[in-house]
Design a protein around this motif. Sequence first.
Motif, short mmCIF file in Angstrom:
data_model
loop_
_atom_site.label_atom_id
_atom_site.label_comp_id
_atom_site.label_asym_id
_atom_site.label_seq_id
_atom_site.Cartn_x
_atom_site.Cartn_y
_atom_site.Cartn_z
N ARG A 51 51.12 -100.83 -53.23
CA ARG A 51 51.83 -101.32 -54.74
C ARG A 51 50.47 -101.76 -55.51
N LEU A 52 49.61 -102.20 -55.10
CA LEU A 52 48.26 -102.27 -55.76
C LEU A 52 47.65 -101.23 -56.57
N ILE A 53 47.51 -100.20 -55.38
CA ILE A 53 47.13 -98.98 -56.09
C ILE A 53 47.88 -98.24 -57.10
N VAL A 54 49.11 -98.26 -56.97
CA VAL A 54 50.07 -97.72 -57.98
C VAL A 54 49.78 -98.32 -59.57
N GLU A 55 49.38 -99.58 -59.35
CA GLU A 55 49.49 -100.52 -60.55
C GLU A 55 47.85 -100.72 -60.98
N ALA A 56 47.04 -99.86 -60.44
CA ALA A 56 45.54 -99.83 -60.68
C ALA A 56 45.40 -99.22 -62.27
N TYR A 57 44.46 -99.61 -63.02
CA TYR A 57 44.27 -99.41 -64.44
C TYR A 57 43.62 -97.93 -64.38
N LEU A 103 35.77 -105.25 -63.56
CA LEU A 103 36.55 -104.96 -62.47
C LEU A 103 37.48 -105.90 -61.99
N TYR A 104 36.89 -107.10 -61.78
CA TYR A 104 37.61 -108.38 -61.34
C TYR A 104 38.71 -108.76 -62.45
N ARG A 105 38.63 -108.40 -63.61
CA ARG A 105 39.63 -108.83 -64.41
C ARG A 105 40.78 -107.80 -64.30
N ARG A 106 40.45 -106.51 -64.23
CA ARG A 106 41.40 -105.43 -64.16
C ARG A 106 42.04 -105.54 -62.78
N PHE A 107 41.62 -105.93 -61.61
CA PHE A 107 42.15 -106.32 -60.44
C PHE A 107 43.31 -107.42 -60.37
N ARG A 108 42.77 -108.44 -61.15
CA ARG A 108 43.75 -109.57 -61.37
C ARG A 108 44.97 -109.09 -62.15
N SER A 109 44.83 -108.28 -63.20
CA SER A 109 45.84 -107.86 -63.93
C SER A 109 46.80 -106.69 -63.21
N ALA A 110 46.24 -105.95 -62.32
CA ALA A 110 46.90 -104.99 -61.45
C ALA A 110 47.81 -105.84 -60.48
N THR A 111 47.29 -107.01 -59.86
CA THR A 111 47.94 -107.74 -58.98
C THR A 111 49.27 -108.47 -59.50
#
Length: 403
Positions: free
Chosen positions: A204-210, A308-316
């Motif tokens: 699910r995380l990978i699907v929502e990756a930026y 990268l960390y900010r985009r990761f938080r948004s994706a989660t």
Amino acid sequence: MQAQRTSARVTVELSTTCKGKARAKPVWVMRYQLPSGKDSRKVLGRAWRKKGRPPRGYLTEGEALVSAETFAAEHSADTSNGRQTCRSALDAFLRYCSDERGLRGSTLHEYAKIGERVLARPWRRDMTWGDRRVDTFIAEELLAVRRALVDARRSADTLNHYRRVIRGIFGTHPASPALAWAWQAPKVESEGKLRFYTPEQVDRLIVEAYSEKDAAIYTLATEAGPRLSEIRALKVEDVDFKVGLVRLEDGYTTTGGFAGNKGRRTRSVPMSANVRRVLWPFCLGKPGSALVFEHDSKPGEPICGTSLYRRFRSATQRAGLPRICLHELRHTFGTQAIRGFKIHEVQRMMGHRHITTTERYLHYTPDTEGAAKLTALWGERVGIENGFEGPRPAAAAPLLRAA
């Protein structure tokens, strides 16, 4: 034969002129001659000759003399380290860490920040600990710093980092006040508190990756277990598609640059089919020395860890996943790898120095063989109806041991 002089000669005088012109404010000037023969002068500060407490930036004659004596002590060949100021001691400690121990730039940066915080503590008037001589401290003053960190609930790692810097400044001789700063044993991390994602949550995380790059990084982090610094420093030549290995031998941090990975030990991780698939587009056509993941707006430079960390938080958040840190994707790799590899193999792949660090993941390993052995030893209890589960009602028949 005349004896060789080992101490610096200093004198303090009031100066009201500079190059034949009157000064706007009189200053205290120190004239000194070092053992090497250098003869020079130095302005100590504006002179305060009135009664009362001097304003900021002004020195009384006594304070000027103290500064001159401190300078003489620091530049005397026969002066022990205890006579130098904390500022000089910190600089010497950082040089030792850099030149002799060869510590990473990020570690030196952290030590320097800690040292600056310690040296910025007020002493008297406008002076700080950085202006104070090392041999004038007592243990209680250093323990006050430690208590403040404990009251602020700082981690054991932080307390021990401070301890290293404090010992570097004050030394470890028998009379050193730094010896009172005890080592803080890290709290045993509860294995139940390890935060990680299941394979389904990773999907699910990978699907929502930026972007595809972020999706590739998430895949690499969860199926190979590199640290963020190792991801930023990964080069094309480190990805061996023929052998099927990802070699992790370097690390990049914003403060330390390229300075080897944590532990400075090269390790190799088998390349899964997913990792092979996502890394191939970012390695295709690049020279071996090129970075796999480059900065979007600065080609040739490592990716920005903060972005990268900010985009990761948004994706989660978009995926509706529990909140964890980007680094904790390594926990996902560890909890999955321990199910198919022996513990020493997981230790090698994750780059753990101590096996006790890897043992945290043993609690996530299914042990069907062990469960079967215990069942054989105790037997399987059944109720009136086979397959009964859950609490038994009060009127239930006594338990019988299965044949």
